[in-house]
Design an enzyme around this catalytic site. Structure first.
Site, PDB file in Angstrom:
ATOM      1  N   SER A 117      24.641 -43.727  21.315  1.00 60.46           N
ATOM      2  CA  SER A 117      25.565 -42.681  21.569  1.00 60.46           C
ATOM      3  C   SER A 117      24.623 -41.645  21.699  1.00 60.46           C
ATOM      4  O   SER A 117      25.096 -40.377  21.293  1.00 60.46           O
ATOM      5  CB  SER A 117      26.608 -42.721  20.789  1.00 60.46           C
ATOM      6  OG  SER A 117      27.661 -43.615  20.845  1.00 60.46           O
ATOM      7  N   ARG A 118      23.582 -41.588  21.978  1.00 63.90           N
ATOM      8  CA  ARG A 118      22.293 -40.555  21.830  1.00 63.90           C
ATOM      9  C   ARG A 118      22.199 -39.963  20.550  1.00 63.90           C
ATOM     10  O   ARG A 118      21.712 -38.928  20.517  1.00 63.90           O
ATOM     11  CB  ARG A 118      22.647 -39.561  22.706  1.00 63.90           C
ATOM     12  CG  ARG A 118      23.326 -40.031  24.304  1.00 63.90           C
ATOM     13  CD  ARG A 118      22.837 -41.568  24.751  1.00 63.90           C
ATOM     14  NE  ARG A 118      21.286 -41.048  25.559  1.00 63.90           N
ATOM     15  CZ  ARG A 118      20.615 -42.093  25.756  1.00 63.90           C
ATOM     16  NH1 ARG A 118      20.858 -43.335  25.536  1.00 63.90           N
ATOM     17  NH2 ARG A 118      19.404 -42.035  26.481  1.00 63.90           N
ATOM     18  N   LEU A 119      22.811 -40.805  19.462  1.00 64.63           N
ATOM     19  CA  LEU A 119      22.876 -39.852  18.309  1.00 64.63           C
ATOM     20  C   LEU A 119      21.541 -40.405  17.508  1.00 64.63           C
ATOM     21  O   LEU A 119      21.579 -41.135  16.473  1.00 64.63           O
ATOM     22  CB  LEU A 119      23.979 -40.143  17.498  1.00 64.63           C
ATOM     23  CG  LEU A 119      25.305 -39.645  17.911  1.00 64.63           C
ATOM     24  CD1 LEU A 119      26.509 -40.013  17.187  1.00 64.63           C
ATOM     25  CD2 LEU A 119      25.327 -38.028  17.930  1.00 64.63           C
TER      26      LEU A 119
END
Length: 242
Positions: free
Chosen positions: A217-219
């Site tokens: 999630s691009r985290l």
């Protein structure tokens, strides 16, 4: 409201690669690993060596020493980037080799002795960024590496006025090949070709090193090492927001 009511034409933006090769507009998710503070070495050079060895051992990572080297000219501030090879890592910094007389990067570092490096190892979903000042290696240090290069590469370093125009009206590549022949003749029978004065090593002395591990999630997990002034200054490690 239809765009013609604004008196303008509808502009269509082409999405070149919204999600790589996926059939959906969603980007690939990074799920191979995570990175926690306790996994990091206090010294960024040691940490880089650990990650670099992992990249070397991975058959899916091609030429892990490939790095994007970026510089900026002053006073314009214009930035330029190119891919080079990291050749050495010591307790002071990261070393690359190139032409430091005629190349664009040579002009940049003469006006602004600062640079950045960016490594990207896609198969491991990892990147490393480095920022700092630069310094030239001595002729003796450069000669040590230069002597290890293939003879053709040593000759080429003498022959190529890197980044200067090869005028097609004057022969284009043929001009370069003639210079190579001239250098070959000059050093015929000479095994230990001297390193050119304009060619050699450049060390990036880091003040910042960031280790980035891709996450879902691009985290992503991001940790930044920064160092204060002085040789005895310690490295500070901070987690950054993705």
């Amino acid at each position: 409201m239809p765009p013609e009511l604004y008196g303008t034409e509808l502009q269509v933006r082409e999405m070149v690669a919204p999600a790589g090769k996926n059939s959906t507009p969603q980007a690939d998710q990074y799920t191979k690993a995570s990175l926690e503070r306790h996994q990091l070495d206090p010294n960024p050079f040691t940490q880089f060596h650990t990650w670099f060895e992992r990249a070397q051992q991975s058959p899916a990572v091609h030429q892990p020493e490939t790095v994007c080297f970026s510089t900026a000219a002053l006073p314009s501030g214009a930035v330029s980037s190119r891919f080079v090879y990291l050749k050495e890592l010591d307790d002071r910094g990261f070393v690359i080799y190139s032409n430091w007389e005629t190349s664009r990067k040579a002009a940049d570092v003469r006006s602004n002795p600062q640079a950045s490096l960016a490594f990207w190892w896609a198969a491991l979903e990892r990147q490393v960024r480095v920022e700092g000042s630069v310094e030239r290696l001595s002729a003796a240090e450069s000669q040590t590496y230069y002597s290890l290069r293939a003879r053709g590469s040593r000759v080429g370093a003498w022959a190529s006025e890197q980044s200067r125009v090869l005028d097609e009206g004057e022969g284009g590549r043929e001009v370069l090949e003639r210079r190579v022949q001239e250098v070959e003749k000059r050093f015929e029978g000479v095994e230990e070709i001297p390193v050119p004065e304009f060619w050699g090593g450049l060390r990036v002395l880091p003040v910042m090193v960031e280790f980035w591990q891709g996450r879902d999630s691009r985290l992503h997990d991001r940790f930044r090492y920064t160092r204060g002034e002085g040789e005895d200054a310690v490295w500070k490690i901070e987690r950054l927001s993705p």
